[in-house]
Design a protein around this motif. Structure first.
Motif, PDB file in Angstrom:
ATOM      1  N   SER A  16       0.811  -1.223   0.000  1.00  0.00           N
ATOM      2  CA  SER A  16       0.000   0.000   0.000  1.00  0.00           C
ATOM      3  C   SER A  16       0.844   1.274   0.000  1.00  0.00           C
ATOM      4  N   ASP A  17       2.067   1.199   0.504  1.00  0.00           N
ATOM      5  CA  ASP A  17       2.929   2.380   0.554  1.00  0.00           C
ATOM      6  C   ASP A  17       3.934   2.428  -0.597  1.00  0.00           C
ATOM      7  N   GLU A  18       3.703   1.637  -1.648  1.00  0.00           N
ATOM      8  CA  GLU A  18       4.668   1.559  -2.750  1.00  0.00           C
ATOM      9  C   GLU A  18       4.117   2.110  -4.073  1.00  0.00           C
ATOM     10  N   LEU A  19       3.070   2.904  -4.008  1.00  0.00           N
ATOM     11  CA  LEU A  19       2.532   3.495  -5.236  1.00  0.00           C
ATOM     12  C   LEU A  19       3.585   4.358  -5.927  1.00  0.00           C
ATOM     13  N   TYR A  20       4.403   5.025  -5.139  1.00  0.00           N
ATOM     14  CA  TYR A  20       5.472   5.860  -5.698  1.00  0.00           C
ATOM     15  C   TYR A  20       6.442   5.020  -6.526  1.00  0.00           C
ATOM     16  N   GLY A  47      -5.953  -3.867  -3.078  1.00  0.00           N
ATOM     17  CA  GLY A  47      -6.580  -4.100  -1.782  1.00  0.00           C
ATOM     18  C   GLY A  47      -6.092  -3.006  -0.862  1.00  0.00           C
ATOM     19  N   LYS A  48      -6.933  -2.008  -0.604  1.00  0.00           N
ATOM     20  CA  LYS A  48      -6.486  -0.726  -0.057  1.00  0.00           C
ATOM     21  C   LYS A  48      -5.700  -0.846   1.238  1.00  0.00           C
ATOM     22  N   GLU A  49      -6.042  -1.784   2.106  1.00  0.00           N
ATOM     23  CA  GLU A  49      -5.380  -1.835   3.401  1.00  0.00           C
ATOM     24  C   GLU A  49      -3.936  -2.313   3.302  1.00  0.00           C
ATOM     25  N   TRP A  50      -3.701  -3.352   2.489  1.00  0.00           N
ATOM     26  CA  TRP A  50      -2.362  -3.942   2.412  1.00  0.00           C
ATOM     27  C   TRP A  50      -1.671  -3.697   1.072  1.00  0.00           C
ATOM     28  N   TYR A  51      -2.465  -3.560   0.017  1.00  0.00           N
ATOM     29  CA  TYR A  51      -1.891  -3.439  -1.323  1.00  0.00           C
ATOM     30  C   TYR A  51      -2.368  -2.144  -1.977  1.00  0.00           C
ATOM     31  N   LEU A  52      -2.177  -2.005  -3.283  1.00  0.00           N
ATOM     32  CA  LEU A  52      -2.500  -0.756  -3.947  1.00  0.00           C
ATOM     33  C   LEU A  52      -3.999  -0.479  -3.948  1.00  0.00           C
ATOM     34  N   ASP A  53      -4.319   0.770  -3.763  1.00  0.00           N
ATOM     35  CA  ASP A  53      -5.703   1.214  -3.924  1.00  0.00           C
ATOM     36  C   ASP A  53      -6.034   1.210  -5.422  1.00  0.00           C
ATOM     37  N   GLU A  54      -7.153   0.580  -5.788  1.00  0.00           N
ATOM     38  CA  GLU A  54      -7.483   0.410  -7.214  1.00  0.00           C
ATOM     39  C   GLU A  54      -7.549   1.746  -7.958  1.00  0.00           C
TER      40      GLU A  54
END
Length: 322
Positions: free
Chosen positions: A206-210, A230-237
């Motif tokens: 989730s903190d790796e969008l950058y 998956g917004k909590e652990w992975y990328l927000d869609e």
């Protein structure tokens, strides 16, 4: 009444002589491997599940092959594949594809992989970090023809991975980094040493969008990406789609998504994304692949389907579910 060996039958002789692929387990009777090795010398693909120490007959079968190209090994015991390495290294010039699977938490021998300079594809399907301890030696080996590098689950230590990419990244076309936690040094290593990357699979947190944005901006030949949402652990869609539309390179046209939580996308989100894609100067329609899993994907919303069909009919996107 004695049992007639199957190699005595003329039909079996013909089949074995022309056999190009074999899947077997090391716990088969040695007599089986002896019999088959009398005729079978032209295997191009060999898959072995190592459940016990390999017999001499199995080693002989491996050694006798003339043009082995594809090797798949699964280790179920502590001894793993150590005992067959001398037989394997006889194929140092022909082997181009190697898949290794680890099924326990023991260290696995990896340095022998350096004996295969013509490898074009390597896959390490390991679930435990201990399996990669021997990668410390492998990190310095040059594979000048390597194009596909796959770590679908666990990965080597970041410093070992960075050195390996420094040496072998230039020719990579496909990279799968599984659940690897990216740090700035590793991201820099990917964009610096893998300039010709065309396909990337990565479970971004989730903190790796950058990191996704940096890879898009730097890997200008990238055509395809696969990630989890998956917004909590992975990328927000929604944020991931906005990043794809805004920063993906001009050759990009394949987007693969897996939902690790129920999809929150609404038709307005898709409209915005597809409109942004429509305004790009893309040579190809965007191929969207939704990978089925336990959680609901965006297609659960019927109105999302209507938006997808609209842009499919316009030729802006292609869409399928796997």
């Amino acid at each position: 009444m004695s049992i007639i060996p199957f190699i005595c039958f003329s039909e079996a002789k013909g089949c074995l002589t022309d056999l190009s692929e074999l899947l077997c387990s090391s716990d088969l009777p040695p007599k089986f491997f002896y019999q088959i090795s009398q005729m079978c010398h032209n295997l191009q693909s060999l898959t072995i599940s190592i459940k016990c120490e390999a017999s001499d007959e199995l080693k002989e079968l491996i050694s006798l092959q003339n043009n082995l190209k594809d090797l798949n090994l699964s280790a179920f015991i502590l001894d793993n594949w150590i005992s067959i390495i001398p037989a394997l290294t006889k194929h140092s010039n022909t082997l181009t594809r190697l898949h290794l699977h680890g099924c326990d938490d023991n260290m696995l021998s990896l340095s022998f992989i350096g004996s295969f300079p013509n490898l074009q594809e390597i896959k390490f399907s390991f679930f435990n970090e201990n399996n990669f301890e021997d990668f410390e030696r492998l990190q310095y080996v040059n594979f000048p023809k390597l194009q596909i590098l796959n770590f679908p689950h666990q990965c080597p230590k970041p410093n070992h991975m960075i050195k390996f990419l420094e040496i072998n990244g230039n020719n990579l076309k496909k990279l799968d980094m599984g659940i690897y936690k990216l740090n700035d040094t590793l991201i820099l290593s990917i964009v610096k040493h893998c300039p010709n990357l065309k396909e990337l699979s990565k479970i971004f947190r989730s903190d790796e969008l950058y990191a996704l944005r940096i890879i898009f901006e730097s890997c200008q030949y990238l055509e395809s990406i696969k990630f989890w949402c998956g917004k909590e652990w992975y990328l927000d869609e929604k944020e991931a789609l906005e990043t794809v539309a805004k920063y993906s390179p001009k050759h990009f046209y394949i987007l693969k998504m897996y939902n690790a939580a129920n999809s929150k996308l609404v038709p307005e989100d898709l409209e915005s994304f597809f409109t942004s894609w429509k305004n790009r100067t893309s040579e190809k329609p965007l191929n969207i692949v939704i990978i089925k899993g336990y959680f609901n994907s965006l297609v659960v919303n019927k109105k999302n389907i209507e938006v997808i069909e609209k842009y499919k009919n316009l030729g802006i996107i292609k869409f399928k579910i796997e």
